[in-house]
Motif scaffolding. Structure first.
Motif, PDB file in Angstrom:
ATOM      1  N   GLY A 397      34.882  45.601  27.023  1.00  0.00           N
ATOM      2  CA  GLY A 397      33.475  45.287  26.831  1.00  0.00           C
ATOM      3  C   GLY A 397      32.678  46.568  26.967  1.00  0.00           C
ATOM      4  O   GLY A 397      33.190  47.596  27.382  1.00  0.00           O
ATOM      5  N   VAL A 398      31.439  46.487  26.607  1.00  0.00           N
ATOM      6  CA  VAL A 398      30.656  47.714  26.540  1.00  0.00           C
ATOM      7  C   VAL A 398      29.383  47.571  27.339  1.00  0.00           C
ATOM      8  O   VAL A 398      28.776  46.525  27.392  1.00  0.00           O
ATOM      9  CB  VAL A 398      30.340  48.034  25.067  1.00  0.00           C
ATOM     10  N   ARG A 399      29.009  48.642  27.972  1.00  0.00           N
ATOM     11  CA  ARG A 399      27.793  48.617  28.784  1.00  0.00           C
ATOM     12  C   ARG A 399      26.593  49.021  27.942  1.00  0.00           C
ATOM     13  O   ARG A 399      26.734  49.513  26.829  1.00  0.00           O
ATOM     14  CB  ARG A 399      27.983  49.565  29.963  1.00  0.00           C
ATOM     15  N   ASP A 400      25.424  48.841  28.527  1.00  0.00           N
ATOM     16  CA  ASP A 400      24.180  49.076  27.794  1.00  0.00           C
ATOM     17  C   ASP A 400      24.164  50.425  27.081  1.00  0.00           C
ATOM     18  O   ASP A 400      23.845  50.528  25.916  1.00  0.00           O
ATOM     19  CB  ASP A 400      22.998  49.075  28.759  1.00  0.00           C
ATOM     20  N   ALA A 403      26.268  50.659  24.114  1.00  0.00           N
ATOM     21  CA  ALA A 403      25.720  49.882  22.999  1.00  0.00           C
ATOM     22  C   ALA A 403      24.686  50.724  22.267  1.00  0.00           C
ATOM     23  O   ALA A 403      24.629  50.741  21.040  1.00  0.00           O
ATOM     24  CB  ALA A 403      25.097  48.594  23.520  1.00  0.00           C
ATOM     25  N   GLN A 404      23.894  51.441  23.029  1.00  0.00           N
ATOM     26  CA  GLN A 404      22.889  52.272  22.389  1.00  0.00           C
ATOM     27  C   GLN A 404      23.550  53.372  21.560  1.00  0.00           C
ATOM     28  O   GLN A 404      23.108  53.698  20.465  1.00  0.00           O
ATOM     29  CB  GLN A 404      21.960  52.892  23.436  1.00  0.00           C
TER      30      GLN A 404
END
Lengths: 512, 502
Positions: A397-400, A403-404
């Protein structure tokens, strides 16, 4: 070496969508079931002397610590001798190679080789032996035509499961434009076969009637008895491209077509329901297609190929996306298009160009990542390779912040070309040192501005830091407007540079 | 979208990245020694007279067929807090279809009515008109201030019997509520009681309630402190509950001396640095680069914490709800351009409807429009959660990213084409999925009402749908003359109760 799991060419460099099926552990008889017919023996006899095993020692960079490399990996693939005494193989077999060795058929020696050209977009590479006379007696393989669906082909190579050359036979299942896993963001013509293609087969010839009709290159997870090979059209394009001593790559027109099967849409554009024409849905900003095409133009023909309303053309007996026609040409050549615009037909010429504007978007090879280190702050290019290493391939999964980064890399250039940066820069990490101990942002952050300068490439970072005269450097991360702020003492950072590089064993503060 | 052909690098989709929720950083509470010195009184309170069971049947959200109302039932706890009032958490109540109460852990179920619920506080009051229910029950006492342990008891009904087990105080933290996003102080306790927790079990000591659990695993759970509950209930009963607020600016610790010095602070680092201002402009508005020195009279340290007189060091976010409701003024002392100044920050309401991608849409039945087989819905996190527990990994990245970056044109909400019910009218668009609508017939679409309004004005005999510029399909056309008939046909063919629910 072939039996050791995880070191086979083709297993290391493949992307998410295409991963080679590993069948290690299965009995050889099962892998090679069907070998033994007279026809197969005859075909193999011609091929086998020209087929070589390629043994590679490669080193892949660590993208989030860009001055470092991962441990040396050994892998093996296959290649074959072609006209001119050179060896054709897959680009993924020799990607990041530090050493390339070739083992000829029934020859115990390991012969050093070097890379001549790599076409990472089409996953092909050309090698030559350091001593080319070693291949003087080898009869090169010749290329044939695109094989027909249902016809039989034979692969030759050095796949997992043994040390000697292995042959498999199968039929041509279908021919389509398929994503190429090695570049990650290119789709070219590919042939699917049920001949077993396993790790180590990569780069090996696929043979029909004594001629090479393909280069084995990838498999697909979840599919059984499905291997893929690169057809002669793509191989010849690569070989033609390098004739001028430079590899340009497949041209990218920068146009996206969509089906035109809805009768209301056809009526609006003044077209009958005759099953012809694909609609221009999107055009890449500043691409060659944007200069001659408009949204809602309908492509009726491309270089004489009639385009169906499903976006396919009849290409050598196969229904294939019209992309294949664009890909037949070299960069610099002109494609003649017949389009339907404003209620009538129109002929336009589309000059094709090579395009590497999306190189950071796809997987990169052979060129280590660019970076700049100052005061322990490690800046590098935002790329798909970087994102893969930072996000552990997206598995967890990916953190904020990631994602940016993914948005900035993959979406912004398409959605807002004017706002996109040429080379987005990321602060990949901070090498701990008293000078930066209080620096709050510790990595994986897009660099928006430094000392008020908008950062569009690594050179901007270097300039903004080295030309600043103030007491402290001011950093703004994320963007487009707001994000975390930070500051670094200018004189202390400069003074600490040498110590930091020494402490962390970094030879150079930059690779620009 | 297999038929989307690309010749120009427009078609390669990046790997789907999942997003983590924005969770407020945690601050460990260091509680004044006086609070820890309270004597432990062992009594045997009769919780059977205050703790009841609540059964809730509610409509679940069917993200891909929003006209469906699948119902689910669950049970949790309720606490009698006043004659005629059963307190519980608001979780599962927003879309309830039936609520029942049971006392004593067994026997008759009483039909209940939801008197009040509030998502941001995560609290609800239930009642029943059946007099029998109330006989033998008595209101529980809620603590005014919750001590920092060390020991509590966790009490719940389990298979008809009351179960009580020791729960050790872990810490006070500040976090988003379990249902809303307004900050709340939460008390975390650990226990070996087993089973899943967070079903409004009570945490108690000496016969007084310290909190209601709102989330948990088998060993650790978070409880909403009784002190907070008391304050909300008091305001609600007095008609003065304006809803919880939140801070709409973002900040970072002011712990880098270089940065805060650069921003004009002298002396040791203190305060938190605003890095994204909220919506308030002018005198009441914060600016990026402001240093928050005091909020509501509490000094902010360089970690972004304040010292709470009851609960120790807590993150500054708690000051948005600690003693205020939305709309109230909260004085803030800031440093801006080397000068200290005070501004009256008006606490914005924490309201899902003000979010571009609302986390919850449960205030009304899920809205949708089916037009010629195209299914349109508001883009919400509730919709994205349709991809299951792993939605952050599996839901389309671009749709998720609107949660983090508002549309550049500033529109306040978004409409997504979430699916296509195949019909002759939409032939050729079967793969047009998960696209955010930009315009319909030339009119900007931010809501389903915009969409239906735009559908009243076709041009050239067609409806033109345009989607946000990006990697997906850019536009499609539907025949205007036959659209209504097609919609009627689709609705009947696919068994949809109504073509539109706004």
């Amino acid at each position: 070496m072939q039996n050791s799991k995880g070191v086979l060419a083709g297993t290391d460099n493949l992307g998410r969508r295409f991963v080679r099926v590993v069948l290690s552990g299965l009995p050889m008889a099962l892998l090679l079931g069907g070998i033994g017919s007279a026809a197969l023996r005859a075909e193999a006899f011609v091929a086998e002397r020209a087929v070589v095993q390629i043994l590679t020692s490669s080193q892949v960079p660590v993208y989030d610590a860009p001055w470092r490399f991962q441990p040396v990996q050994r892998s093996s693939g296959t290649g074959f001798v072609i006209e001119g005494g050179r060896i054709l193989t897959n680009a993924h077999v020799i990607a990041w190679a530090k050493q390339i060795l070739v083992r000829r058929y029934q020859d115990p020696r390991l012969l050093p080789a070097r890379l001549v050209f790599a076409g990472h977009d089409c996953d092909l590479a050309l090698l030559e032996l350091i001593d080319p006379t070693e291949l003087a007696e080898v009869k090169p393989l010749e290329f044939g035509e695109l094989p027909e669906v249902r016809s039989t082909v034979v692969t030759a190579g050095y796949p997992a499961g043994g040390d000697q050359m292995s042959f498999t036979r199968g039929v041509v299942s279908r021919i389509e434009v398929q994503p190429y896993a090695h570049p990650g963001n290119r789709a070219l013509l590919a042939v699917q076969t049920d001949a077993a293609i396993n790790p180590g087969n990569s780069g090996g010839p696929v043979i029909q009637d004594d001629k090479v009709v393909g280069v084995a290159f990838q498999g697909m997870p979840g599919l059984q008895n499905a291997g893929f090979f690169i057809p002669p059209e793509v191989i010849q394009h690569f070989l033609d491209d390098i004739k001028d001593g430079r590899y340009d790559g497949f041209p990218m027109a920068g146009v996206t077509f969509y089906d035109l099967q809805n009768s209301a849409y056809r009526r609006l554009l003044g077209l009958p329901d005759d099953g012809r024409g694909a609609r221009v849905d999107a055009l890449r900003a500043n691409g060659p297609a944007e200069r001659v095409l408009k949204p809602d133009d309908v492509l009726l023909e491309a270089n004489g190929y009639v385009v169906g309303s499903d976006g396919l053309v009849l290409y050598k007996g196969n229904r294939v996306t019209v992309a294949v026609v664009f890909q037949e040409l070299q960069a610099g050549q002109v494609l003649r298009l017949k389009v339907w615009r404003d209620g009538g037909p129109l002929e336009v010429d589309l000059p094709l160009e090579a395009y590497d504007g999306d190189r950071l978007n796809g997987r990169q090879y052979d060129e280590p990542p660019r970076y700049f280190i100052h005061g322990g702050l490690v800046f590098t290019s935002l790329s798909a390779n970087y994102l893969d290493s930072a996000s552990d391939g997206g598995r967890g999964g990916v953190r904020d912040e990631l994602a940016q980064l993914a948005f900035e890399l993959h979406h912004l250039p398409v959605e807002s070309p004017a706002a996109a940066r040429t080379e987005p820069v990321v602060l990949s990490s901070v090498l701990p040192h008293p000078v930066n101990a209080d620096f709050g942002v510790r990595g994986q952050a897009l660099v928006n501005r430094i000392n008020g300068v908008r950062i569009t490439c690594l050179e901007d970072v270097k300039r903004a830091l080295l030309e600043h005269k103030g007491e402290r450097h001011r950093f703004e991360f994320w963007g487009p407007k707001y994000g975390p702020l930070d500051a670094l003492d200018r004189a202390a950072a400069t003074a600490a540079n040498a110590d930091i590089l020494r402490t962390y064993g970094i030879v150079s503060s930059e690779r620009l | 979208m297999k038929n989307l052909l690309s010749l120009g690098g427009l078609s390669s989709l990046p790997r789907s990245l999942s997003l983590a929720p924005i969770v407020l950083a945690l601050a460990v509470a260091f509680v004044p020694a006086a609070a820890q010195a309270q004597p432990m009184l062992r009594t045997a309170p009769d919780w059977t007279r205050s703790l009841v069971t609540v059964e809730i049947t509610f409509n679940a959200h069917d993200a891909f067929q929003p006209w469906n109302n699948p119902t689910v039932s669950t049970r949790k706890h309720g606490l009698v807090v006043a004659p005629g009032d059963v307190l519980t958490t608001a979780q599962y109540l927003p879309t309830h279809t039936l609520v029942r109460l049971q006392k004593g852990g067994r026997g008759r179920w009483y039909d209940a009515r939801v008197k009040w619920w509030d998502a941001q506080t995560n609290l609800a009051l239930l009642t029943t008109e059946a007099p029998d229910f109330w006989s033998g029950l008595k209101p529980a006492e809620l603590m005014t201030t919750v001590p920092a342990g060390p020991e509590f008891n966790l009490v719940r009904w389990r298979e008809g019997n009351l179960e009580s087990r020791r729960a050790d105080f872990s810490r006070f933290i500040v976090s988003e509520g379990a249902l809303g996003f307004a900050p709340q102080m939460i008390m975390e306790v650990s226990t070996d009681i087993g089973g899943r927790l967070g079903w409004a079990e009570i945490v108690e000591r000496d016969g007084r309630v310290a909190g209601l659990t709102t989330y948990g695993t088998s060993r650790l759970c978070g409880a909403m402190p009784a002190s907070f509950i008391r304050r909300v209930l008091t305001a609600y009963r007095a008609g003065g509950f304006a809803g919880l607020g939140h801070f709409d600016f973002t900040w970072q610790p002011g712990s880098n001396p270089g940065l805060v010095t650069d921003l004009g602070l002298s002396g040791a680092p203190r305060g938190a640095v605003v890095n994204k201002p909220g919506k308030a402009k002018g005198e009441a508005g914060l600016q990026a680069g402001d240093i928050l020195l005091e909020i509501g009279g509490f000094a902010i340290d360089s970690e972004g914490d304040y010292l709470d007189p009851d609960y120790g060091h807590l993150q500054l976010e708690n000051l948005a709800t600690r003693a205020h409701f939305s709309g109230e003024k909260l004085p803030m002392k800031i440093l801006r351009a080397d000068k200290e100044m005070t501004l009256d920050y008006v606490i914005p309401e924490a309201n899902f409807e003000k979010e571009t991608v609302p986390r919850e849409v449960f205030y009304a039945p899920p809205a949708y429009v089916v037009a010629g087989g195209l299914i349109f819905q508001p883009l919400s996190q509730a919709f994205l959660r349709g991809w299951g527990d792993d939605w952050r990994k599996n839901a389309p990245f671009r749709l998720q990213y609107y949660q983090y970056a508002e549309p550049p044109d500033g529109r306040k909400s978004l409409v997504v084409l979430s699916g296509v019910l195949p019909d002759d009218i939409n032939l050729g668009y079967q793969d047009a999925l998960m696209l955010v609508v930009d315009k319909v017939n030339g009119q900007t679409v931010a809501t389903l009402t915009d969409l239906t309004g735009a559908l009243a004005a076709p041009k050239d005999g067609v409806h033109r749908f345009e989607f946000m510029k990006g990697r997906g399909l850019q536009r499609l056309i539907l025949d205007a003359a036959t659209l209504d008939a097609a919609t009627k046909r689709v609705v009947e063919h696919y068994g949809i109760p109504a073509a539109t629910r706004l």
